[in-house]
Write a protein that holds these residues in place. Structure first.
Motif, PDB file in Angstrom:
ATOM      1  N   GLN A 128       4.657 -12.315   5.671  1.00 36.60           N
ATOM      2  CA  GLN A 128       3.774 -12.217   6.727  1.00 36.60           C
ATOM      3  C   GLN A 128       3.275 -10.735   7.512  1.00 36.60           C
ATOM      4  N   PRO A 129       2.964  -9.467   7.687  1.00 41.01           N
ATOM      5  CA  PRO A 129       1.159 -10.139   6.730  1.00 41.01           C
ATOM      6  C   PRO A 129       1.501  -9.448   5.497  1.00 41.01           C
ATOM      7  N   ALA A 130       0.835 -10.454   4.800  1.00 42.61           N
ATOM      8  CA  ALA A 130       1.075 -10.402   3.403  1.00 42.61           C
ATOM      9  C   ALA A 130       0.435  -8.676   2.938  1.00 42.61           C
ATOM     10  N   ARG A 131       1.371  -8.170   2.556  1.00 44.43           N
ATOM     11  CA  ARG A 131       1.507  -6.655   2.207  1.00 44.43           C
ATOM     12  C   ARG A 131       3.205  -6.115   0.992  1.00 44.43           C
ATOM     13  N   ILE A 132       2.768  -5.443   0.407  1.00 40.37           N
ATOM     14  CA  ILE A 132       3.864  -4.873  -0.486  1.00 40.37           C
ATOM     15  C   ILE A 132       4.685  -4.224   0.034  1.00 40.37           C
ATOM     16  N   PRO A 133       6.183  -4.685   0.874  1.00 37.76           N
ATOM     17  CA  PRO A 133       6.226  -3.805   2.247  1.00 37.76           C
ATOM     18  C   PRO A 133       7.324  -2.762   1.480  1.00 37.76           C
ATOM     19  N   SER A 134       7.090  -2.003   2.814  1.00 39.03           N
ATOM     20  CA  SER A 134       8.771  -0.894   2.982  1.00 39.03           C
ATOM     21  C   SER A 134       7.416   0.067   2.152  1.00 39.03           C
ATOM     22  N   LEU A 135       6.334   0.631   1.886  1.00 39.11           N
ATOM     23  CA  LEU A 135       5.646   1.748   1.478  1.00 39.11           C
ATOM     24  C   LEU A 135       5.272   2.514   2.534  1.00 39.11           C
ATOM     25  N   TYR A 136       5.413   4.127   2.170  1.00 39.64           N
ATOM     26  CA  TYR A 136       4.901   5.117   2.978  1.00 39.64           C
ATOM     27  C   TYR A 136       3.401   5.184   2.117  1.00 39.64           C
ATOM     28  N   GLN A 137       3.132   6.007   3.147  1.00 42.17           N
ATOM     29  CA  GLN A 137       1.330   5.987   3.082  1.00 42.17           C
ATOM     30  C   GLN A 137       0.888   4.960   2.157  1.00 42.17           C
ATOM     31  N   GLN A 138       1.067   3.569   1.838  1.00 43.28           N
ATOM     32  CA  GLN A 138       0.835   2.526   1.269  1.00 43.28           C
ATOM     33  C   GLN A 138       0.804   2.853  -0.228  1.00 43.28           C
ATOM     34  N   VAL A 139       1.543   3.656  -0.682  1.00 46.28           N
ATOM     35  CA  VAL A 139       1.741   4.444  -2.265  1.00 46.28           C
ATOM     36  C   VAL A 139       2.916   4.525  -2.223  1.00 46.28           C
ATOM     37  N   LEU A 140       4.391   4.917  -1.772  1.00 41.49           N
ATOM     38  CA  LEU A 140       5.430   5.064  -2.418  1.00 41.49           C
ATOM     39  C   LEU A 140       6.450   4.065  -1.942  1.00 41.49           C
ATOM     40  N   TYR A 141       7.483   3.439  -2.101  1.00 39.70           N
ATOM     41  CA  TYR A 141       8.441   2.511  -1.973  1.00 39.70           C
ATOM     42  C   TYR A 141       9.368   3.494  -1.088  1.00 39.70           C
ATOM     43  N   ALA A 142       9.307   3.516   0.463  1.00 35.97           N
ATOM     44  CA  ALA A 142      10.032   4.075   1.085  1.00 35.97           C
ATOM     45  C   ALA A 142      11.770   4.187   0.673  1.00 35.97           C
ATOM     46  N   HIS A 143      11.960   3.382   0.264  1.00 32.91           N
ATOM     47  CA  HIS A 143      13.942   3.155   0.084  1.00 32.91           C
ATOM     48  C   HIS A 143      14.325   4.084  -1.660  1.00 32.91           C
ATOM     49  N   ASN A 144      12.862   4.049  -1.797  1.00 31.56           N
ATOM     50  CA  ASN A 144      13.521   4.703  -3.667  1.00 31.56           C
ATOM     51  C   ASN A 144      11.723   5.722  -3.684  1.00 31.56           C
ATOM     52  N   SER A 145      11.744   6.817  -3.464  1.00 33.67           N
ATOM     53  CA  SER A 145       9.896   7.766  -3.575  1.00 33.67           C
ATOM     54  C   SER A 145      10.117   7.370  -5.119  1.00 33.67           C
ATOM     55  N   SER A 146      10.246   7.314  -6.327  1.00 33.18           N
ATOM     56  CA  SER A 146      10.450   7.299  -7.393  1.00 33.18           C
ATOM     57  C   SER A 146       9.603   5.591  -7.958  1.00 33.18           C
ATOM     58  N   LEU A 147       9.193   4.863  -6.750  1.00 29.89           N
ATOM     59  CA  LEU A 147       8.740   3.599  -7.451  1.00 29.89           C
ATOM     60  C   LEU A 147       6.979   3.791  -6.937  1.00 29.89           C
TER      61      LEU A 147
END
Length: 471
Positions: A324-343
């Motif tokens: 909560q709130p419902a989301r894919i967490p830890s995203l940069y610009q809601q596109v890239l996974y912040a901890h590993n930008s190859s996802l």
């Protein structure tokens, strides 16, 4: 952190987001290999209509049916061709003067034509169901371990395991039907009296039934309208807010307030829907047009280094329906996974013009992964994007007493245009040749986008053979 430029990219999901991402990574950047896998036997994703039956997998007698989608016969879209057009590939002009919105068949035909070159070059693999995606430690070569079942080889399928430098996930929303947390709903589901728009295939079978529809966005409104000619009247539509989505006034549909509880008879044959001010009894079915929640259950990431410095990192789920709130967490610009930008995730962002938005964000991603668009390498700076979004969302939600207002993490609302303008500017700076190709994302386009609601209402009156009342 996966800050290097990946060479081999796997795209999961053959819907509009996956297809345009495939085109953009192949044509707007240089990678060693880009492929797309789709678990169904054709492309289309949520616009895939036909559900094909498969014989039993083995001697257990258990049948497998292809994965359903929210598409249904007679579906007419809510987005005009301008905003369904991938850049460089105009959507065909409408052929019906009073109905400018494409049918499901027309939209699917467009996607099928768009995908044809990628079938010819063997960049799309159908009948490949991804069952696991796992992040790999850099010490072990990095990248992503992808496990999938290849259903092309037989009724029982064959397990495959592959390694990819980068992964794009486009299967975020429409597999995960959302139900409001209301007392008695769990027990009601066990009676078989509950359906969700995800499996709606039209009003057949509801003749003479007493039905309550929950929600008043596009899906709920469409179900109520289709039920009105065949089901027991009135059709009850339970809502929490005034709808911004166009629908015709219909005296066969009675709008009622929020549901506070469900109960059923001892045998589970009939349902009572308890509202705040009254009860609706002897209900045969409750239909939910209440949307979806973001979740990718097959994805596992390594515990972030900042939490487990010096220790062995475990694989953990990134998403969960309880976040909560419902989301894919830890995203940069809601596109890239912040901890590993190859996802990356294309389609996590919710837009009223998703084709155009997926086109833009996947072009931006192609620029980032090819090294032509530079982003911060600091995980902390990448996570700041999510933090600011959460703070803004909390502020907006604190100013409303309606929990169902359209304020969610992945829905940008009035911030959609400035987000798109920044992303487009970064793309054009890196790839100026796309300046006349990409959608403009300017005030004029935004005005046309908002005008679609009035146009849609006009088309609904035209279909019904009625004249729209003067305002």
């Amino acid at each position: 952190m996966g800050t290097g430029n990946p060479r081999r990219v796997l795209i999961i999901g053959g819907g509009p987001c996956g297809l345009v991402a495939l085109r953009n990574l192949l044509h707007r950047a240089e990678f060693t290999d880009v492929q797309l896998v789709e678990r169904r036997d054709n492309i289309g994703g949520l616009l895939f209509l036909i559900s094909r039956y498969h014989p039993p997998q083995d001697n257990s007698g258990v049948d497998r049916v292809d994965w359903d989608s929210p598409a249904y016969p007679g579906l007419i879209g809510n987005v005009l061709p301008e905003f369904l057009s991938f850049s460089g590939k105009p959507f065909p002009a409408p052929t019906r003067p009073d109905q400018p919105f494409p049918t499901l068949r027309e939209t699917y035909d467009y996607l099928e034509d768009f995908a044809r070159p990628f079938f010819e070059t063997r960049k799309i693999r159908l009948n490949h169901e991804v069952t696991r995606v796992e992040e790999v430690e850099e010490a072990d070569g990095g990248g992503w371990r992808v496990v999938m079942t290849d259903w092309t080889t037989g009724e029982s399928g064959v397990r495959k395991e592959e390694r990819w430098d980068a992964v794009i996930i486009t299967t975020v929303w429409f597999e995960n039907a959302y139900y409001p947390n209301v007392e008695g709903l769990h027990e009601l589901k066990e009676t078989g009296k509950v359906r969700h728009a995800k499996t709606w295939k039209g009003p057949n079978g509801y003749e003479g039934k007493r039905v309550v529809v929950i929600g008043n966005a596009n899906s709920a409104n469409e179900m109520a309208a289709q039920l009105a000619p065949v089901a027991q009247l009135p059709i009850y539509r339970s809502t929490r807010r005034i709808s911004i989505f166009p629908s015709l006034p219909d005296n066969r549909i009675e709008d009622v307030g929020p549901v506070v509880r469900y109960s059923s008879t001892a045998a589970g044959e009939k349902v009572t829907v308890h509202l705040q001010d009254r009860n609706i009894e002897n209900v045969d079915c409750v239909l939910f047009g209440t949307g979806y929640y973001p979740d990718v259950p097959y994805l596992r990431v390594l515990e972030p280094k900042s939490r487990t410095e010096g220790s062995i990192r475990q694989l953990i789920p990134l998403t969960d329906q309880t976040i909560q709130p419902a989301r894919i967490p830890s995203l940069y610009q809601q596109v890239l996974y912040a901890h590993n930008s190859s996802l990356a995730f294309i389609g996590a962002l919710v837009s009223f013009i998703p084709f155009a938005f997926a086109d833009l964000t996947s072009t931006w991603l192609a620029g980032v992964w090819s090294g032509r668009i530079h982003i911060t390498t600091s995980v902390e700076d990448r996570l700041l994007d999510e933090q600011l979004r959460l703070e803004n969302l909390h502020k907006v939600r604190s100013e409303t007493d309606n929990p169902s207002d359209l304020h969610s993490f992945h829905f940008l609302g009035r911030y959609e245009l400035p987000y798109a303008q920044v992303a487009r500017a970064e793309v054009i700076q890196a790839m100026p040749e796309l300046g006349d190709v990409l959608a403009k994302w300017d005030d004029e386009q935004d005005t046309r986008r908002f005008a679609m609601y009035g146009t849609k209402l006009d088309s609904l009156y035209a279909i019904a053979g009625e004249k729209r009342p003067e305002v």
